[in-house]
Every structure is written in C-alpha cells, then in structure tokens.
Design an enzyme around this catalytic site. Structure first.
Site, short mmCIF file in Angstrom:
data_model
loop_
_atom_site.label_atom_id
_atom_site.label_comp_id
_atom_site.label_asym_id
_atom_site.label_seq_id
_atom_site.Cartn_x
_atom_site.Cartn_y
_atom_site.Cartn_z
N CYS A 292 -8.61 2.01 -8.31
CA CYS A 292 -8.25 1.31 -9.33
C CYS A 292 -7.96 0.03 -8.63
O CYS A 292 -6.97 -0.18 -7.67
CB CYS A 292 -7.30 1.77 -10.13
SG CYS A 292 -7.42 3.29 -10.99
N ALA A 293 -8.21 -1.19 -9.33
CA ALA A 293 -7.71 -2.57 -8.88
C ALA A 293 -6.35 -2.62 -9.16
O ALA A 293 -5.71 -3.38 -8.22
CB ALA A 293 -8.61 -3.57 -9.61
#
Length: 140
Positions: A49-50
């Site tokens: 996930c960013a």
C-alpha cells in the site's frame, strides 16, 4: 457505527456523483474506532500500500461458531474508508466464509477501480490478499 456491507453497497448505488462517493468513503473511514498502539504494530502493517495501512484479524471463539474480528486503520482518509469497506465485508464471518469471499469483487462492483489511482487499487488488492491469506490460515 459502520453500517452493514449491504447498506454500504446500496448507498454507493444511490450516489451518482463520484465526489459524493469519495465523501461517503471518507465518512465510512471515520466510523472506524480509534486505533490503539497495538493495531499499529509492524506485524499488522499491510505491504503493498502506498499509504500506511494496518489490519488485525482475530478469531472470536467465544461463540458457538468462531467468527472473525477485523480491525484496521490508515493514515490517509480515503484509504481508511477502503479499510472500512474491508471491515464491513469480513467482520463477523467465519474463517471459511472469509476465505471464500472475493473482496476485490466488491471493489469492482462499487466501480472503485475506475475512479481510484492505480496505487490505491494496488493497495486494495494488497489488503484483500492479506485478509484472504489470514482467513485461509485461520480456517485450517
């Protein structure tokens, strides 16, 4: 309080404007209980996930049929809303039901793939994969 997943789907279908859908997603994220330090443990961090995302999946074995208890959090408002979707979808299911649930199908049904960045889409995939792996492990 987080509404049931069926209500969330109905609400998404009712809201035509994507700016309003984003606002609704953010509101869903605000319904999650405040995260404690234990939730933010490195072992709960979702890789891929960013944004920062933490998911904790446990089994509540106190009932006749063991049920999953899912908690989650994110440092980004929209992503926290996506975490809330996962909580609404999986919390209270048996490990086997959760293992058989396609979380990414919900993401597609709500049209999120067409309106979120590829990074956020990858993050949703990472959350769904993590929950699926944990559910399969707990169902065994």
């Amino acid at each position: 309080m987080l509404p049931p997943i069926e209500t969330i789907v109905e609400n998404f279908e009712f809201i035509d404007d994507w700016e309003e859908r984003y606002r609704y997603l953010i509101e869903l994220g605000r319904t999650l209980p405040p995260a404690d330090a234990a939730l933010h443990a490195e072992s709960n961090k979702v890789l891929g996930c960013a944004s920062q995302v933490w998911i904790d999946l446990n089994v509540d074995a106190s009932a006749d049929v063991p049920r999953l208890h899912l908690r989650g959090d994110s440092d980004a408002h929209i992503v926290r809303g996506l975490v809330a979707l996962m909580v609404a979808l999986f919390d209270g299911k048996t490990p086997r039901e959760a293992a058989d649930t396609d979380a990414f199908a919900l993401y597609t049904k709500l049209g999120l793939g067409e309106h979120l960045t590829p990074q956020r889409s990858n993050g949703v995939r990472a959350m769904a994969d993590r929950i699926h792996r944990d559910a399969v492990r707990l169902a065994a």
